[in-house]
Every structure is written in C-alpha cells, then in structure tokens.
Enzyme design. Structure first.
Site, PDB file in Angstrom:
ATOM      1  N   HIS A 145       1.067  -1.004   0.200  1.00 57.08           N
ATOM      2  CA  HIS A 145      -0.043   0.327   0.043  1.00 57.08           C
ATOM      3  C   HIS A 145       1.120   1.188  -0.160  1.00 57.08           C
ATOM      4  O   HIS A 145       0.887   2.430  -0.516  1.00 57.08           O
ATOM      5  CB  HIS A 145      -1.028  -0.432   1.363  1.00 57.08           C
ATOM      6  N   SER A 154       0.118  -1.266  -5.679  1.00 57.65           N
ATOM      7  CA  SER A 154       0.159  -2.471  -6.852  1.00 57.65           C
ATOM      8  C   SER A 154       1.041  -2.141  -8.707  1.00 57.65           C
ATOM      9  O   SER A 154       0.317  -0.888  -8.608  1.00 57.65           O
ATOM     10  CB  SER A 154      -0.875  -2.963  -7.062  1.00 57.65           C
ATOM     11  N   LYS A 214     -14.051  -8.419  -7.765  1.00 58.28           N
ATOM     12  CA  LYS A 214     -13.352  -9.342  -8.135  1.00 58.28           C
ATOM     13  C   LYS A 214     -13.068 -10.796  -7.656  1.00 58.28           C
ATOM     14  O   LYS A 214     -12.799 -11.768  -8.292  1.00 58.28           O
ATOM     15  CB  LYS A 214     -12.433  -8.495  -9.128  1.00 58.28           C
ATOM     16  N   ASP A 215     -12.049 -10.290  -6.526  1.00 56.18           N
ATOM     17  CA  ASP A 215     -11.692 -11.347  -5.634  1.00 56.18           C
ATOM     18  C   ASP A 215     -12.707 -11.921  -5.233  1.00 56.18           C
ATOM     19  O   ASP A 215     -12.693 -13.924  -4.846  1.00 56.18           O
ATOM     20  CB  ASP A 215     -10.933 -10.256  -4.201  1.00 56.18           C
ATOM     21  N   GLU A 226       6.671 -33.877  -0.651  1.00 60.94           N
ATOM     22  CA  GLU A 226       4.941 -33.359  -0.580  1.00 60.94           C
ATOM     23  C   GLU A 226       5.555 -32.865  -2.085  1.00 60.94           C
ATOM     24  O   GLU A 226       6.634 -32.217  -2.454  1.00 60.94           O
ATOM     25  CB  GLU A 226       4.866 -31.988  -0.465  1.00 60.94           C
TER      26      GLU A 226
END
Lengths: 255, 418
Positions: free
Chosen positions: B213, B217, B241-242, B285
């Site tokens: 922030h 972005s 959107k998220d 894994e």
C-alpha cells in the site's frame, strides 16, 4: 475467463502429475474391476459391504487385525445391534484390574475396536512364518491403487512362478506384490465362503466384496463426503455465477 | 484520499481514539488500484484467504490431535472417524496446503513475469520471499504431524541435510531433533512450531500489505500510475473481483476435498511411522519436488544443500539481477520466451524430484538445475542489456482509448474487462 479456469486447472494438473506418475512403480498394471463407489456419484453398495464383511470376518480376521474399526461402526454397513453384540462377543479382551487387583478376560463389546487375532506383533509374526500380517484398517488408502490393489492381490497368486523368478520356501508367488514373494498363502478360493444373500461365491466375487469392505474400513465417510460435496459444489456454482454477474455489473463503466 | 467523515456518534467516538475506520476507508475502500489488473492479480488475495482457512481448520484440528509418537497417527484417524466432520476439517487442511502452494507459486510467477520485484517494490518482494520460506517450514513440519511413514522418513531426510555442514553439522541435527534420532521430542517441537509459524506468516502478510500500500500495485503494463484516471478504488471493484476469484478457486479446491482428497498425498503416509522399515522411495510433497531435484543434482551433500537454499536465496537478488528497465514481460520479446522456458524448467525439476534416482533422471536433473541458475544469474542480467523492448504505452488509460480515440474520462461504450 475460460483462459483463467484453464490455467488454474493446468496448474493443478501439473501439480498432480508428479505423484500420479509414481502411481504404478514397476510390476504389472493392476486389475480395475470397477467399484460402486467409483466417481462423483459412486456410493457403497450395502449388499457388497455386508458380503465383504462376511469374507473379512470368516477369513481375513483369522490373521489380520482391523484396529481402527470399532464393532459399533458395523451398524453403518447394516448389521443390527444384536448382530454387532454377537460379533463383538466372539473374542475376548483383557480388562481390569478388578477390585481384587486382578486382570481378567471379558467378551468384546460393541464399543471395543475389532479385537486382533494375536496378542502382539511378535506373536503374530511367529504364528505366520516370521512376517506379521499387517493391520487392514487403512490398506485401501496405504497402497497405490487402493481397492484395485487389494482386488488384484487377491487374484494375483500363481502356483508356479514364471521362469527365472525364485520364490523362497514358505513364500508364495503373487504377480502384483512388490518383489513377488509374499508371505501370505492364497487366502481365497471359489466357495471359500457361503454368502447369506445367495450370491455365487466365485474367487473374483469374494475379492471384489472384500476390497469393497476394506475400502469402507479405510474411508467410512465416503458416502457422506460425496453427498455433501454435491451440495456444496452446487451452491458454490450458483454463488460464483452471481458474483460474476455482479462483477460485470459493477465493472461495466470502467474502460 | 478524502478525510474520513461519519454521522454515527459511536463510530466517531471510536475513530477519535483509535482511527480504525479511517484506516479501513483508506486501505480497503479507497485504495487506488490500477484499473487494468488482470485475473493473475487475484492470486495474492486468494493466498491470504487460504491462510485464514488453514489457520481456522488447523486450530480445530489441534483440539483433537495428540503430538506423541505412540498416539499421533491414531489421533489423526480418530479425527477422520469419530470427530464430527473431522474428515472434512482434515481434508480441508491437507488439500489446503497443496492449494496454498498452487496459489503462492502462481502469485510468484505472476510477479516474475510482470516484473513486480523491480524498484520501488524490492522490499515488498523480499517480504514475499520470507513468507514463502516460512510457508515451506510450516508445511514441512505439518506433514510430519500425522506420524506416518513419509512423515517420519521425510523428517529424517530433511533434518539430516543439516549434517552436511562441516564440524557443527551433527550438533545442529542433534539440537533440531532434541535427541539422537527423530523421536518424540522432534514431534513435540514440530507441533509447537507448526502452530506458531502461521501466525508469524500472518504478521508477515500485514508487512507485505503495508509495503504494497506504500508503493501501490504493479499492473500488467508495468508502467507507473500517472493520473487518477489510471486507477479505480479497491471497493467495490476489486472486492467483487476477488470474491468472484474466491468462488472459482473454492470450486477447484473443494472438488479435490470431496472427490479426490488423497490426490496430492502419498499412500505410504497411511502406514504408521516405523523407524525399523525404510520406505523404498522417500519423496517429499509435490511442492518441494523442484528443490529436492536441485538437492539431488549435486553429487556433494553440502553442495546440494547450498544449491537448494541458493535456489531460493537467488530470488532475493532478483531486483538487481534483472537489469531491464522495463517491468512487464509483455514488452520484452526475448524475456517472454525465457520466462516460458523457465516455467518448463521448473516443471521438469518437479518431475525429476519425483523420480527414483537413475542415470538419465540425474542427468536431466543436472541440466535443469544448471538452467535454473543460468536463468537468474546469466540470462536475466544479460537480457536487460541486449534486448530491445517494445515501445511502452504513455499511460494505463492510453492503450484502452487507442481504438476509440475519445477524450480521457468521456463515457465510452461499455467494454468488457477481464
């Protein structure tokens, strides 16, 4: 959007490709007889479970333990309360100490876990040519191929090993067992059990039923899991579609 | 940023004493976000969502789990069989770990492609790498907890890596184990740390967001925000959107949970740990496989360990190794090809890591390991010098307006995004 889904799926597939590539390490490919519980809509066949339990109870349980399954769990495959009590009481288990400070034996109860045939692993090994029969509770999850492996192993015994394969004394040739020399003698033959429901007890039928039962022993939640999954995924499909519509609506004036 | 105003007396009272509402308004509502973010930018918030799912399911699993070598395996099976919806909790947690890595790897590859590590986002990237390291530690220790064969032998192999260090190696290993082999003290401390580290990750995620922030972005064009027209507020545009992204992701995740819950697992881990029996083939894994391949590519044990850690440490130097001034791979024709090759290289490394060692596999592993470091240490520094990037658009709004030729800010025809 399609691209995104494709990418997400591709990522998942790439992620899974590595373990999947390991699924069959050497040895012949396992037989895949098909089970009622295969696939999204697959569920356990109650009749097969009951037959499979009969096979386990009459044959396997003479040598193998099933320590993670309690007798009370058998209600899930259709045994009545009285039948469960009767099955549990067939073996004794050590309990105590009582008020006199003595240990004593009592018959099994529905709350007991399946009482093992041998008191300990050493006793199991010495009674079985040096190799303790493994616990079968998770066998359907602990081997590559799961129920297909159990089914194949049951039918994979051959009296004479192929040329060049040496089987030591006291061992048996099984083409699906890693290394081929298994300590377990062929456990089933045609008509090794007499099914209560009149199903013809061929060797393949017995193998199929016991593989079904052992899959239930390993994954008793399978029916509940798959049913809940349908509801959850159906709900999510609607919710996600609504989110998408709302997203289009909110974004329509952004250029 | 507008000053925070409210008519609600209660909210006002709290705000004067603890400016939590203005903070939320500032960072979760008004936060100016480039309007051209594509769906690859969903994966950061998805990873954050997954972290919350892991902590919640983990807390409830811990209520029913017993960290003792004689009881751990059966306590997990008790969760699967006797705890109400215990199977759901455990499968959510187990598959959640794999999903978490799918999301974070995608998030990282997105950062690699769009140059999100370049100035002024170097520290943002660094915090991300530290989160990744903490995740790997958490996942490794979590995998040990069910105390199956792979848990035990995985723990043995990985902790033994530290014995490669000269002189102090064996002491470090004994110290890690809390004894002279992987045993109950090891399991106890792994459980303790496995419970602790997710909260450390949670704090790191806050630092990650704080840095984000501050520098804002990145975006698919990789150019700076030039005017308010280039951005839209976080809410409602990116909240919805998220949410949509979470819906799609949940369908993939839960399809595994309900229909292939052991897809990512190793059957051997359903066999209780037995120090006397080594499994024929010990594999970690899937999300560790590329690093495992790098470890095994080097004939020298210490060399292998250093190369494996180096494969992650090199990411910290990435902001300076990549000499190109252009952020987004979209405008870098040669980098685009190199990036594709790098992804293929990572997949090859993953495959090699899953295979038992054999001559050809080892050879492929060595070539792929060499290429991994070649990409970061030679190709990226060189590309910035020799590559001729395509011309960058003047602003984020510019490429959208190109076709219509309309003035900025005018209400053009609705155009589909995404």
């Amino acid at each position: 959007m399609q691209k995104l889904i494709r990418n997400v799926l591709a990522a998942a597939l790439v992620a899974g490709a590595a373990p999947a590539a390991l699924a069959n390490e050497g040895g012949p490919e396992l037989m895949k007889p098909g089970f009622s519980f295969d696939g999204v809509f697959g569920r356990y066949d109650p009749a097969a479970l009951k037959r499979g339990f009969q096979v386990f109870h009459e044959i396997c349980s003479n040598c193998h333990s099933l320590s993670l399954v309690a007798y009370r769990n058998l209600a899930a495959i259709g045994l009545t309360e009285d039948e469960i009590k009767a099955v549990a009481a067939e073996r004794e288990i050590q309990a105590g100490p009582n008020d006199e400070g003595q240990m004593f034996n009592r018959p099994g109860r529905p709350s007991d876990h399946y009482i093992p045939p041998f008191p300990n692993e050493k006793a199991a090994a010495v009674a079985n040519g040096g190799a303790a029969p493994p616990d079968l509770s998770l066998m359907a999850k602990a081997r590559h191929g799961g129920p297909n492996y159990i089914y194949s192993l049951m039918l994979g015994f051959e009296d004479t090993p192929p040329d060049g394969v040496h089987i030591p004394d006291g061992k048996f040739y099984n083409k699906f067992f890693p290394g081929n020399a298994i300590s377990m003698p062929p456990p089933i033959q045609d008509d090794a059990v007499t099914y209560a429901d009149g199903t013809k007890a061929t060797k393949a039928q017995i193998a199929h039923d016991v593989a079904t039962f052992l899959n239930w022993a390993a994954e008793p939640e399978l029916d509940a899991r798959k049913s809940l999954g349908l509801k959850v995924l159906g709900f999510l499909a609607v919710l996600t579609a609504l989110f998408y519509a709302l997203k289009r609506q909110i974004w329509k004036n952004v250029h | 940023m507008s000053a925070y105003k409210t008519n609600n007396k209660m909210v006002g009272w709290i705000e004067e004493r603890l400016p939590i509402f203005s903070m939320l308004q500032h960072s979760a509502v008004e936060y100016p976000t480039p309007k051209n973010l594509n769906y690859w930018w969903n994966f950061g918030s998805l990873a954050g969502f997954m972290l919350v799912v892991m902590i919640l399911t983990g807390v409830f699993l811990a209520m029913n789990y017993t960290p003792h070598t004689t009881m751990a395996f059966n306590s997990v099976e008790r969760i699967m069989r006797d705890v109400n919806y215990g199977w759901l909790l455990r499968y959510l947690h187990m598959n959640g770990a794999s999903m978490f890595f799918v999301l974070v790897y995608t998030h990282m590859f997105r950062g690699l492609y769009y140059g999100s590590y370049k100035a002024p986002r170097e520290l943002l990237w660094w915090v991300g790498v530290v989160i990744f390291l903490a995740m790997m530690a958490t996942a490794f220790m979590g995998y040990v907890l069910p105390w199956g064969q792979m848990s035990f032998w995985g723990a043995t192999v990985i902790t033994n890596l530290f014995s490669a260090f000269p002189v102090v190696g064996q002491y470090i290993v004994t110290w890690l184990w809390g004894g002279f082999s992987v045993d109950n003290p090891t399991l106890n401390r792994f459980f303790s740390l496995h419970y602790l580290l997710p909260f450390v990750i949670f704090a790191l995620v806050f630092i990650h967001l704080w840095a984000l922030h501050t520098v804002k972005s990145n975006n698919p064009l990789g150019i700076d925000v030039k005017s308010p027209q280039d951005t839209i507020p976080f809410h409602p545009y990116f909240t919805i959107k998220d949410l949509f992204g979470i819906g799609v992701f949940m369908m993939v995740y839960l399809a595994f949970v309900f229909y292939a819950p052991n897809f990512f697992g190793e059957p051997d881990n359903y066999i209780p740990a037995n120090p006397m029996v080594t499994p024929p083939h010990i594999v970690p894994e899937w999300y560790f496989l590329p690093f495992y391949a790098i470890l095994r590519a080097v004939p020298n044990k210490l060399g292998g360990v250093l190369m494996m850690f180096g494969a992650i440490v090199v990411l910290l130097f990435l902001p300076w190794l990549d000499t190109s001034k252009v952020r987004s791979g979209r405008f870098r024709p040669i980098f685009k090809q190199a990036f594709l090759l790098f992804i293929i290289d990572c997949v090859v490394l993953g495959y090699v890591g899953s295979q038992p060692p054999a001559d050809t596999i080892t050879l492929i592993g060595r070539i792929a390991t060499a290429y991994y470091f070649f990409h970061f240490l030679i190709l990226l520094p060189l590309l910035g010098k020799i590559e001729k990037p395509k011309p960058l658009p003047a602003s984020i709004s510019a490429p959208v307006l190109r076709g219509g030729g309309m003035a900025a800010g005018a209400t053009a025809k609705p155009m589909e995004k995404a």
